[in-house]
Design a protein around this motif. Sequence first.
Motif, mmCIF file in Angstrom:
data_model
loop_
_atom_site.group_PDB
_atom_site.id
_atom_site.type_symbol
_atom_site.label_atom_id
_atom_site.label_comp_id
_atom_site.label_asym_id
_atom_site.label_seq_id
_atom_site.Cartn_x
_atom_site.Cartn_y
_atom_site.Cartn_z
ATOM 1 N N THR A 60 0.848 -1.173 0.000
ATOM 2 C CA THR A 60 0.000 0.000 0.000
ATOM 3 C C THR A 60 0.890 1.231 0.000
ATOM 4 O OG1 THR A 60 -0.088 -0.003 2.403
ATOM 5 C CG2 THR A 60 -1.836 -1.201 1.253
ATOM 6 N N SER A 61 0.340 2.307 -0.475
ATOM 7 C CA SER A 61 1.097 3.551 -0.496
ATOM 8 C C SER A 61 1.339 3.990 0.941
ATOM 9 C CB SER A 61 0.314 4.619 -1.255
ATOM 10 O OG SER A 61 1.046 5.815 -1.273
ATOM 11 N N ARG A 62 2.550 4.307 1.249
ATOM 12 C CA ARG A 62 2.859 4.708 2.618
ATOM 13 C C ARG A 62 3.657 6.001 2.597
ATOM 14 N NH1 ARG A 62 7.095 -0.144 3.275
ATOM 15 N NH2 ARG A 62 8.815 0.840 2.219
ATOM 16 N N GLU A 63 3.782 6.554 3.776
ATOM 17 C CA GLU A 63 4.530 7.792 3.918
ATOM 18 C C GLU A 63 6.004 7.533 3.628
ATOM 19 O OE1 GLU A 63 3.488 10.953 4.653
ATOM 20 O OE2 GLU A 63 1.497 10.104 4.328
ATOM 21 N N PRO A 87 13.441 2.519 0.629
ATOM 22 C CA PRO A 87 13.222 1.877 -0.663
ATOM 23 C C PRO A 87 14.047 2.558 -1.757
ATOM 24 C CG PRO A 87 11.131 2.335 0.415
ATOM 25 C CD PRO A 87 12.204 3.009 1.207
ATOM 26 N N LEU A 88 14.510 1.764 -2.688
ATOM 27 C CA LEU A 88 15.354 2.279 -3.761
ATOM 28 C C LEU A 88 14.662 3.396 -4.528
ATOM 29 C CD1 LEU A 88 17.953 2.111 -5.426
ATOM 30 C CD2 LEU A 88 16.846 0.333 -6.784
ATOM 31 N N ALA A 89 13.402 3.235 -4.840
ATOM 32 C CA ALA A 89 12.677 4.257 -5.602
ATOM 33 C C ALA A 89 12.661 5.591 -4.867
ATOM 34 C CB ALA A 89 11.255 3.785 -5.886
ATOM 35 N N GLU A 90 12.503 5.541 -3.551
ATOM 36 C CA GLU A 90 12.490 6.772 -2.756
ATOM 37 C C GLU A 90 13.872 7.440 -2.777
ATOM 38 O OE1 GLU A 90 11.701 8.105 1.858
ATOM 39 O OE2 GLU A 90 10.664 6.336 1.086
ATOM 40 N N MET A 91 14.924 6.644 -2.655
ATOM 41 C CA MET A 91 16.273 7.213 -2.671
ATOM 42 C C MET A 91 16.606 7.797 -4.042
ATOM 43 S SD MET A 91 18.969 8.057 -1.100
ATOM 44 C CE MET A 91 18.946 7.251 0.476
#
Length: 106
Positions: A60-63, A87-91
């Motif tokens: 689920t989408s999280r902060e 998460p890699l995408a966030e970094m």
Amino acid sequence: MDINGSNSNSHESQPPGTSNAAGEDKLVEKEEVFVNHAEIAWHEMRKQWVGDPSHNTQRTSREPIMSWTTTYEDLLLTTEPFQQPIPLAEMVDFLVDIWLEEGLYD
């Protein structure tokens, strides 16, 4: 070459893919049963790294884990580990934003 113009190599007169020697038959069989061991090893290592996809639940989408006020310097100056894995995408999003601001990424 014989006097009548025929070649002494008897296998040249046979259709392609046929052979008259048992050793040549084995060679053809081995070529047809090629196993790419490097690819198999790569998939096994990837499965260990990524995990078994059958066990993954829909995320689920999280902060975001990193604060919106975090700066590049904050990341470089600390030696403490993050409280949670990022998460890699966030970094990647974080770094691209920083590089865009600094004109390093077009």
